[in-house]
Write an enzyme that holds these catalytic residues in place. Structure first.
Site, mmCIF file in Angstrom:
data_model
loop_
_atom_site.group_PDB
_atom_site.id
_atom_site.type_symbol
_atom_site.label_atom_id
_atom_site.label_comp_id
_atom_site.label_asym_id
_atom_site.label_seq_id
_atom_site.Cartn_x
_atom_site.Cartn_y
_atom_site.Cartn_z
ATOM 1 N N HIS A 115 0.848 -1.196 0.000
ATOM 2 C CA HIS A 115 0.000 0.000 0.000
ATOM 3 C C HIS A 115 0.883 1.244 0.000
ATOM 4 O O HIS A 115 2.066 1.201 0.313
ATOM 5 C CB HIS A 115 -0.949 0.027 1.205
ATOM 6 C CG HIS A 115 -0.247 0.079 2.538
ATOM 7 N ND1 HIS A 115 0.337 1.217 3.029
ATOM 8 C CD2 HIS A 115 -0.020 -0.890 3.463
ATOM 9 C CE1 HIS A 115 0.885 0.978 4.211
ATOM 10 N NE2 HIS A 115 0.684 -0.312 4.491
ATOM 11 N N ASP B 173 -3.736 -19.753 11.418
ATOM 12 C CA ASP B 173 -2.624 -20.402 12.106
ATOM 13 C C ASP B 173 -2.661 -20.093 13.606
ATOM 14 O O ASP B 173 -2.560 -18.927 14.004
ATOM 15 C CB ASP B 173 -1.301 -19.931 11.505
ATOM 16 C CG ASP B 173 -0.144 -20.834 11.852
ATOM 17 O OD1 ASP B 173 0.196 -20.914 13.046
ATOM 18 O OD2 ASP B 173 0.407 -21.467 10.931
ATOM 19 N N SER C 70 2.019 -5.442 6.727
ATOM 20 C CA SER C 70 1.659 -5.111 5.347
ATOM 21 C C SER C 70 2.822 -5.424 4.407
ATOM 22 O O SER C 70 3.957 -5.042 4.669
ATOM 23 C CB SER C 70 1.311 -3.624 5.232
ATOM 24 O OG SER C 70 0.209 -3.321 6.041
#
Length: 444
Positions: free
Chosen positions: A249, A376, A391
């Site tokens: 991003h 997980d 990210s």
């Protein structure tokens, strides 16, 4: 029967036939096929027709694209003899399908791209970026007297988020140059000629510095900044092109939320020291520190909606993969199990299981292509789900790099968004734009 009547009846019958054919399942099956197909050199792809129908397939560039392993430009296909495409060399081809062998109902643009394999990342990186100018992040009131305060910058029409690029014709490459130029203009009672960018517009104004009676200094009446720093995750390194992608991003200024226009920058090795766990309504974060300057692993060339990109000379340390792996185009990504690579302690990259719960069909670059859910137990126990700094974590499915983690759902930190890897690869320059993004693309 008159000839005019026969013509009218024939026309009516033809219209009925076309209406029937156009709404029949075989034709709708052709219409549902994609307009654009992307293949890497040497790839195979099978076109599945949903209903029993015979068709004729023809390709204009058999040197680029072959059908069913032959160089013949025309073939008959059916459910018992499906159409398998094999890419022979990079280029563009057109594949035409004719329902029942006579009615052309689908033309597909096929783009064959040179083979590409990349190293998935997962390493936590420190990001240091210098903007291509001086960013205005606030207005400051100057005490010109005991009862009067003004902001020369605001009075000159400069807004938050504007990027000052020149002052009196001098490029603003470093914030340290600003002070002396403001002092000189103030002492000589001259206005400063300011050039600045506001989005895509290039503007200019004149600004008269004001003397701060308390600080005993000349001021612009602006809060300004020329750099930013933070941590994120490396997504991929493409060794043949010598480029990388990270974050997934855009980097924005923390005060103005405007994208930072990169002047220069670098990414460095970083070490995760602790993690603040995500909770409903409150995303957590990775806490990390930059390692010494000698551990610079790449530069920063651009900052786009899909992350930061630049040059890198080698695969960084702590990589899970010792050899590069293939990437998947958006149309190959499926709902179901996958994994992400990220760091939760120190510098060690680990694999963690996720589920892809939704895949958006995108014909052009757009964020939020995937909805993912962390499954997980180890990662949930350690982080609570997706945290800030994660990210850019690469997403792997069926042995291929398919995307990167981009955002967390604030009210459900175990879930978040991801972007398709091809959009990041395009922004890095590792692969070309898709055919439908190049409006005037012609078969070469």
């Amino acid at each position: 029967m008159s000839s005019n009547l026969r013509k009218k009846l024939f026309g009516l019958l033809s219209a009925c036939v076309l209406c029937f054919v156009g709404t029949s399942e075989p034709v709708q099956s052709f219409a549902a096929l994609p307009n654009d197909v992307r293949l890497f050199t040497g790839d195979l792809s099978t076109l599945q027709l949903a209903v029993p129908v015979h068709a004729q397939a023809s390709v204009d560039r058999p040197d680029v694209l072959q059908m069913n392993g032959t160089a013949q430009p025309t073939l008959q296909v059916s459910p018992s003899h499906p159409l398998q495409l094999s890419s022979k060399r990079s280029g563009n081809a057109r594949l035409t399908l004719k329902a029942f062998g006579t009615i052309p109902f689908k033309t597909m643009r096929v783009q064959v791209i040179p083979g590409l394999k990349v190293y998935p990342g997962g390493q936590t990186i420190g990001v240091k970026v210098k903007s291509a100018g001086i960013l205005v992040v606030g207005h400051h009131l100057v005490n010109v007297s005991h009862d009067s305060r003004i902001s020369p910058g605001e009075n000159a029409g400069i807004q938050l988020g504007d990027l000052m690029t020149h002052m009196n014709g001098v490029p603003l490459t470093d914030i340290s140059k600003v002070g002396s130029m403001v002092d000189e203009a103030g002492l000589s009672k001259r206005k400063l000629d300011i050039s600045f960018k506001r989005g895509d517009k290039v503007l200019s104004t004149k600004l008269t510095p004001a003397y701060d009676d308390e600080d005993k200094a000349w001021r612009l009446g602006l809060y300004i900044r020329d750099s930013a720093a933070g941590v994120g995750t490396l997504t991929f390194y493409a060794p043949d092109q010598g480029v990388y992608g990270a974050l997934g991003h855009v980097i924005t200024d923390m005060n103005t939320q405007t994208p930072i226009v990169v002047g220069s920058g670098q990414i460095v090795e970083s070490n995760v020291t602790s993690i603040s766990k995500s909770q409903d309504g409150e995303p957590g974060e990775k806490r990390a520190h930059f390692l010494k300057e000698s551990n610079i692993i790449g530069n920063i060339v651009s900052n786009t909606h899909f992350g930061i990109f630049g040059k890198m000379t080698k695969n960084p340390e702590h990589s899970v993969y010792k050899e590069p792996i293939p990437i998947a185009f958006a149309e190959e990504v499926k709902e179901g199990p996958a994994e992400i690579l990220t760091v939760v302690d120190g510098q060690q990259v680990e694999r963690f299981k996720i589920e892809i719960v939704h895949v958006a069909r995108q014909d052009a670059p757009s964020t939020k292509g995937l909805v993912i859910k962390i499954t997980d137990p180890k990662l949930i126990s350690k982080t609570g789900g997706i945290v800030q700094g994660m990210s850019g974590s690469p997403i792997i499915q069926n042995g291929k790099l398919i995307g990167a983690v981009t955002h967390v759902f604030v009210n459900d930190p175990k879930s978040g968004y991801g972007c398709f890897i091809e959009w990041m690869l395009q922004d890095s320059g590792a692969i070309p734009k898709t055919s439908n993004q190049q409006k005037n693309l012609k078969a070469s």
